[in-house]
Design a protein around this motif. Structure first.
Motif, PDB file in Angstrom:
ATOM      1  N   GLY A   4      44.490  30.118  34.140  1.00 52.31           N
ATOM      2  CA  GLY A   4      44.815  30.157  35.560  1.00 52.31           C
ATOM      3  C   GLY A   4      43.873  31.072  36.331  1.00 52.31           C
ATOM      4  N   GLU A   5      43.211  31.991  35.624  1.00 49.73           N
ATOM      5  CA  GLU A   5      42.239  32.876  36.258  1.00 49.73           C
ATOM      6  C   GLU A   5      41.092  32.096  36.879  1.00 49.73           C
ATOM      7  N   THR A   6      40.856  30.878  36.404  1.00 54.23           N
ATOM      8  CA  THR A   6      39.774  30.054  36.927  1.00 54.23           C
ATOM      9  C   THR A   6      40.099  29.490  38.304  1.00 54.23           C
ATOM     10  N   GLY A   7      41.378  29.459  38.652  1.00 54.38           N
ATOM     11  CA  GLY A   7      41.802  28.839  39.902  1.00 54.38           C
ATOM     12  C   GLY A   7      42.185  27.380  39.713  1.00 54.38           C
ATOM     13  N   MET A   8      42.119  26.912  38.473  1.00 50.49           N
ATOM     14  CA  MET A   8      42.509  25.537  38.183  1.00 50.49           C
ATOM     15  C   MET A   8      44.026  25.472  38.016  1.00 50.49           C
ATOM     16  N   GLN A   9      44.602  24.345  38.432  1.00 52.70           N
ATOM     17  CA  GLN A   9      46.053  24.195  38.409  1.00 52.70           C
ATOM     18  C   GLN A   9      46.526  23.862  37.000  1.00 52.70           C
ATOM     19  N   ILE A  10      47.383  24.711  36.471  1.00 49.48           N
ATOM     20  CA  ILE A  10      47.846  24.610  35.095  1.00 49.48           C
ATOM     21  C   ILE A  10      48.487  23.251  34.807  1.00 49.48           C
TER      22      ILE A  10
END
Length: 138
Positions: A4-10
């Motif tokens: 989630g640190e990437t900003g991608m939606q889990i």
């Protein structure tokens, strides 16, 4: 959850797969199959990278990309090429490093110490795309 640190939606992640070090008479292609299946469903793929702790060998993002490219060369299905957008992550939750770019661009980057993971995004939501631009390789 650290991805989630990437900003991608889990919730947009599909089946997680592992890329392992090839050995004599052992070169599993299951990560490629998982990637293909996830992309069919428009889901991101988290690729865990092999750790041979007893041998002090840790697969890098670069190794993982190289293995997927080798499988692509054999299968020629156009699933994973040097132009495929990827996210390389190292030490998530600690002194992390996250980079976003093509497979070819990420192969030239040194991610440093382990552990590392490779993410192959499916179609990105505009919010994910904006978040990943922070990590774009220049």
């Amino acid at each position: 959850v650290a991805v989630g640190e990437t900003g991608m939606q889990i919730y947009k992640f599909g089946k997680t797969t592992s890329i392992v070090f090839p050995e004599k008479n052992y070169f599993p292609e299951s990560p490629y199959d998982a990637l293909r299946n996830n992309l069919k469903m428009n889901l991101h793929t988290l690729c865990l990278l092999d750790v041979k702790y007893d041998e002090s060998r840790y697969m890098t993002v670069n190794n993982g990309i190289e293995i997927l490219l080798q499988i692509e060369k054999k299968r020629a299905a156009g699933i994973f090429t040097e132009k495929t957008l990827c996210v390389g992550c190292a030490r998530l939750g600690g002194e992390e490093e996250i980079k976003y770019g093509t497979a070819k661009e990420l192969m030239r980057h040194d991610f440093g110490a382990p552990p590392q993971v490779l993410i192959v995004p499916a179609k990105l939501h505009f919010v994910e795309e904006e978040a990943l631009l922070r990590y774009k390789i220049q």
